[in-house]
Write an enzyme that holds these catalytic residues in place. Structure first.
Site, mmCIF file in Angstrom:
data_model
loop_
_atom_site.group_PDB
_atom_site.id
_atom_site.type_symbol
_atom_site.label_atom_id
_atom_site.label_comp_id
_atom_site.label_asym_id
_atom_site.label_seq_id
_atom_site.Cartn_x
_atom_site.Cartn_y
_atom_site.Cartn_z
ATOM 1 N N PRO A 164 -3.653 -6.328 -6.236
ATOM 2 C CG PRO A 164 -5.609 -4.108 -6.904
ATOM 3 C CD PRO A 164 -4.998 -5.475 -6.801
ATOM 4 C CD GLU B 49 10.633 -2.116 6.934
ATOM 5 O OE1 GLU B 49 10.072 -3.411 7.630
ATOM 6 O OE2 GLU B 49 10.925 -1.877 6.116
ATOM 7 C CD1 TRP C 13 -0.245 -2.308 2.711
ATOM 8 C CD2 TRP C 13 0.632 0.244 2.719
ATOM 9 N NE1 TRP C 13 0.555 -1.828 4.274
ATOM 10 C CE2 TRP C 13 1.421 -0.421 4.088
ATOM 11 C CE3 TRP C 13 1.193 1.806 3.039
ATOM 12 C CZ2 TRP C 13 2.069 -0.037 5.544
ATOM 13 C CZ3 TRP C 13 1.755 2.061 4.465
ATOM 14 C CH2 TRP C 13 2.216 1.527 5.441
ATOM 15 C CG ASN C 14 5.072 1.517 0.297
ATOM 16 O OD1 ASN C 14 4.728 0.574 0.063
ATOM 17 N ND2 ASN C 14 6.381 1.337 0.980
ATOM 18 C CB SER D 158 -7.326 -5.228 0.912
ATOM 19 O OG SER D 158 -7.176 -6.322 0.509
ATOM 20 C CD GLU E 148 13.204 -5.590 -5.393
ATOM 21 O OE1 GLU E 148 13.811 -5.108 -3.744
ATOM 22 O OE2 GLU E 148 13.402 -4.929 -6.491
ATOM 23 C CG LEU E 149 11.586 -9.720 0.985
ATOM 24 C CD1 LEU E 149 11.778 -10.583 1.217
ATOM 25 C CD2 LEU E 149 9.576 -9.483 0.246
ATOM 26 N N GLY F 21 6.974 -6.365 -0.756
ATOM 27 C CA GLY F 21 5.778 -6.174 0.460
ATOM 28 C C GLY F 21 6.950 -7.095 2.003
ATOM 29 C CB SER F 22 6.178 -7.609 5.427
ATOM 30 O OG SER F 22 5.290 -8.405 4.815
#
Ligand code: NDP
Length: 485
Positions: free
Chosen positions: A173, A384, A148-149, A175, A247-248, A225-226
């Protein structure tokens, strides 16, 4: 009826009619509803992508580029709708949304042309009268799963090279912020992209996303994402030997040497620590300042952080510095990290709480926060935070500073500020991160590879590696004979 699934060129609701609200994190207002794709919906989207693949891959790169450029002309024409949707679903000030959406269109245009420039190699064989060439061919159906960022940008990083290479897509995408990304895809539909080449399934990651990952029809998973979700995806993909780009998370260090120009280093650290409310994978998580300039840096940085403008309405204040955090869970992590640091002896130099005022009462707000007196075992230094918190620690020698910077399981981005060429080279070589910024607070450039080491990911996006990751290489070898006289 919410018709947010795009399957084979048609907008549909989910098979069972279930939907989810999308809310504005600045005030809790419901702004839309999205369909929750069922397993059958995801299967139908993958099948559509699979059926569309041979024809899309068979088009010339020039023809694919024509459609991609046309889509971005349409997206730029309607930019206002997308940027306003992005600010409402994410909370970021409008100028940040404009920057994100405009850059996303540039990424698609860039890769449309990169597709046309693809070339291969050929060579005379080493043994016998043979000749070889190497073909690059699209991997097939790609499942693109995004956070979402930067819901538009991080989608563009996947769609651009993938479509140019000839892949077809099923996109999931986030939510929390699916609206602007959906408008981005809509532009491709309007530009006449053949049905099935891009499909969207909205809905929760644990259902819609998981099916995309495990269904045998997807041949590559492009995920941002995470780290926790990325690890799960890597395990699932390995069972079917699917290609992955992951990409984490990150925990970017910002190292300031005593010869650095503080007129540059202070505002650059500020922007990278607090823009997007600290919710960027390359956000500055930890600041390390050399002893001789620590006090001055800390004072100037704290003062500047205290003057940042937080907005509860990113549309009305497009040039504000920060909006809300995305959700309660994110805000809670920030509170816990600050509480943990204070309990262990850190000082809150500024911030450390939510802003006052009725306009902030219904959103997930937290003030830009600077912590001093931090130690390595504190959670802000080890995990993080993904929020507007900047801990500052001091170091003596550059070797020590780099060791502190590398003391993290992550390795996405790192920054170093110095005017000494030797120090710059030393830092560039020894920082364990996929991107190193020297006197610059961003490691992103369309032309350069972006990605992480260690727990920050596998593979690279952007640049040439970002294109290669959507293609298989095939070695073609043939034997020839001299014609008979
Ligand atoms: P998540 O991993 O929770 O979610 C990211 C996406 O994955 C969402 O679309 C989510 O769906 C989906 N998802 C969740 N679970 C699964 C699953 N089991 N299978 C398939 N898809 C799934 O991350 P966050 O949303 O919390 O994003 C923030 C994280 O992303 C941070 O850790 C940050 O560092 C990282 N990040 C990394 C970047 C990079 O480039 N390296 C850039 C930006 C963020 P849904 O949310 O709809 O349930």
């Amino acid at each position: 009826m919410t018709e947010t699934l795009l399957i084979n060129g048609e907008w549909r609701a989910s098979a069972d009619g279930a939907d989810l609200p999308v809310t504005n994190p600045a005030n809790g207002e419901e702004i839309a509803r999205i369909s929750q794709a069922t397993t059958a919906d995801v299967g139908a989207a993958l099948e559509a992508a699979s059926n569309a693949f041979p024809a899309w891959a068979g088009l010339s790169a020039r023809e694919r580029a024509r459609i991609m450029h046309e889509a971005m002309d349409i997206f730029r024409r309607d930019l206002d709708a997308a940027t306003r949707a992005l600010t409402r679903e994410h909370g970021k000030p409008l100028n940040d949304s404009i920057k994100e959406c405009s850059y996303s269109a540039d990424v698609i245009d860039f890769y449309a042309e990169e597709g046309r420039r693809l070339d291969g190699t050929h060579f005379a064989g080493d043994i016998g009268p043979t000749h070889s060439f190497v073909l690059k061919q699209p991997v097939g159906v790609v499942a693109a799963i995004t956070p979402w960022n930067f819901p538009v940008d991080l989608l563009a990083w996947k769609l651009g090279p993938g479509l140019a290479a000839g892949c077809t897509f099923v996109i999931k995408p986030p939510s929390e912020a699916p609206l602007a990304a959906t408008l981005f895809v809509k532009a491709f539909v309007e530009a006449g992209i053949p049905p099935g080449v891009v499909n969207i399934v909205t809905g929760p990651g644990r259902t819609a996303g998981a099916e995309l990952v495990t269904n045998p029809l997807s041949r590559k998973i492009a995920f941002t994402g995470s780290t926790a979700t990325g690890l799960w995806i890597a395990e699932q993909a390995a069972r079917q030997l699917k290609a992955v780009t992951l990409e984490l998370g990150g925990s970017a260090p910002f190292v300031v040497c005593d010869d650095a120009d503080l007129d540059i280093a202070v505002p650059e650290a500020l922007r990278r620590a607090f823009s997007h409310t600290g919710q960027i994978c390359i956000s500055v998580n930890r600041i390390f300042v050399q002893r001789g300039i620590y006090d001055e840096f800390a004072a100037r940085f704290t003062d500047a952080a205290a003057h940042l403008r937080v907005t509860a309405d990113g549309l009305a204040e497009p040039d504000a510095d920060m909006g809300p955090m995305i959700n309660e869970a994110g805000l809670e992590t920030v509170r816990q990290h600050v509480a943990d640091a204070v309990e262990r002896g850190a000082q809150v130099a500024t911030g450390g709480k939510s802003p006052d005022g009725p306009q902030f009462a219904r959103g997930f707000f937290y003030l830009p926060t600077v912590l001093t007196g931090v130690e390595r075992e504190m959670r802000v230094m080890r995990e993080e935070t993904f929020g507007p918190v900047a801990p500052i620690a001091r170091f003596d020698t550059l070797e020590e500073g780099i060791a502190m910077a590398n003391d993290t399981p992550y390795g996405l981005a790192a920054y170093v500020y110095t005017n000494d060429l030797n120090r710059a080279f030393y830092a560039a070589r020894h920082l364990r991160a996929g991107g190193v910024g020297i006197n610059v607070n961003d490691v992103t450039d369309i032309r350069g590879p972006f990605g992480g080491m260690k727990q920050s990911g596998v593979g690279r996006e952007l640049g040439q590696p970002g294109m290669d990751s959507y293609m298989e290489v095939k070695h073609v070898r043939y034997r020839y004979r001299s014609p008979r006289p």
